[in-house]
Design an enzyme around this catalytic site. Structure first.
Site, PDB file in Angstrom:
ATOM      1  N   ASP A 176       3.738 -20.782 -33.103  1.00  0.00           N
ATOM      2  CA  ASP A 176       3.536 -19.448 -33.696  1.00  0.00           C
ATOM      3  C   ASP A 176       3.301 -18.415 -32.582  1.00  0.00           C
ATOM      4  O   ASP A 176       3.925 -17.361 -32.527  1.00  0.00           O
ATOM      5  CB  ASP A 176       2.309 -19.524 -34.622  1.00  0.00           C
ATOM      6  CG  ASP A 176       2.166 -18.346 -35.559  1.00  0.00           C
ATOM      7  OD1 ASP A 176       1.149 -18.276 -36.264  1.00  0.00           O
ATOM      8  OD2 ASP A 176       3.067 -17.487 -35.573  1.00  0.00           O
ATOM      9  N   GLY A 226       0.887 -30.202 -34.686  1.00  0.00           N
ATOM     10  CA  GLY A 226       0.038 -29.754 -33.580  1.00  0.00           C
ATOM     11  C   GLY A 226      -1.367 -29.501 -34.077  1.00  0.00           C
ATOM     12  O   GLY A 226      -2.090 -30.416 -34.480  1.00  0.00           O
ATOM     13  N   ASP A 232      12.024 -25.675 -25.879  1.00  0.00           N
ATOM     14  CA  ASP A 232      11.313 -24.514 -26.424  1.00  0.00           C
ATOM     15  C   ASP A 232      12.180 -23.840 -27.488  1.00  0.00           C
ATOM     16  O   ASP A 232      13.239 -23.295 -27.179  1.00  0.00           O
ATOM     17  CB  ASP A 232      11.023 -23.551 -25.256  1.00  0.00           C
ATOM     18  CG  ASP A 232      10.326 -22.278 -25.705  1.00  0.00           C
ATOM     19  OD1 ASP A 232       9.908 -21.511 -24.827  1.00  0.00           O
ATOM     20  OD2 ASP A 232      10.217 -22.044 -26.931  1.00  0.00           O
TER      21      ASP A 232
END
Ligand code: APR
Length: 172
Positions: A37, A122, A13
């Site tokens: 985001d 993504g 992460d």
């Protein structure tokens, strides 16, 4: 002799990294969203959105800098990747520009460390194989050609497949 810059892959992460800057795969509004985001805005807290509102958005391929607020990272560099449309709309050049402009912005601020997520891989649907080639190739070339203060550059993978891709490319 310029000290070498360490360019490595890292899996996990990105919001947990205590670096000078982490890069956000944002959208043109810079007003938050899902994916990385969303994770960055959640971890940074509401002041990040407050600062983003003053930036008047960001064009695809461009990059803008904010503070990191409650993130362990000092800064966030927001960049907007291209949406994949099949590869004939200049996507590759725009994705490369995201990496180059983020690095140039970090260098302008004298930063020593930066981490990139897999921009556009993504929601924006960029094929991971092509995108990882562009990430490694563009970052390697920029670090070799441009004056900068960067000592650590991390390419962050959020899954095993992308981590393997980055590691294979970096070993090459
Ligand atoms: N840390 C690191 N990488 C992450 C994290 C995280 N916490 N969360 C997601 N990722 C990875 C995804 O697995 C993907 O490989 O970041 C990469 C980029 O995916 P997205 O976040 O969906 O970004 P992108 O494809 O560039 O699409 C941008 O999505 O979230 C919205 O507001 C954003 O509209 C913009 C669009």
């Amino acid at each position: 002799m310029e000290a070498k810059t360490e360019l490595t892959a890292w899996q996990g992460d990105i919001t947990t990294l205590a670096l000078d800057a982490i890069v956000n795969a944002a959208n043109a509004s810079l007003l938050g969203g899902g994916g990385v985001d969303g994770a960055i805005h959640r971890a940074a807290g509401p002041e990040l959105l407050t600062e983003c509102r003053t930036l008047n958005g960001c064009r695809v391929g461009e990059a803008k800098l904010t503070a990191g607020y409650q993130l362990p990272a000092r800064h966030v560099i927001h960049t907007v990747g291209p949406i994949w449309q099949g590869g004939a709309q200049g996507e590759a050049e725009l994705l490369a520009a995201c990496y180059r402009n983020s690095l140039a912005l970090a260098a302008r601020h004298g930063l020593a460390s930066i981490a990139f997520p897999a921009i556009s891989c993504g929601v924006y649907g960029y094929p991971a194989t092509e995108a990882s080639d562009i990430a490694v190739g563009t970052v390697r070339q920029w670090l070799a050609q441009e004056p900068h203060t960067l000592r650590r550059v991390l390419l962050v993978a959020f899954d095993d497949a992308m981590a393997d891709r980055y590691r294979r490319l970096l070993a090459g």
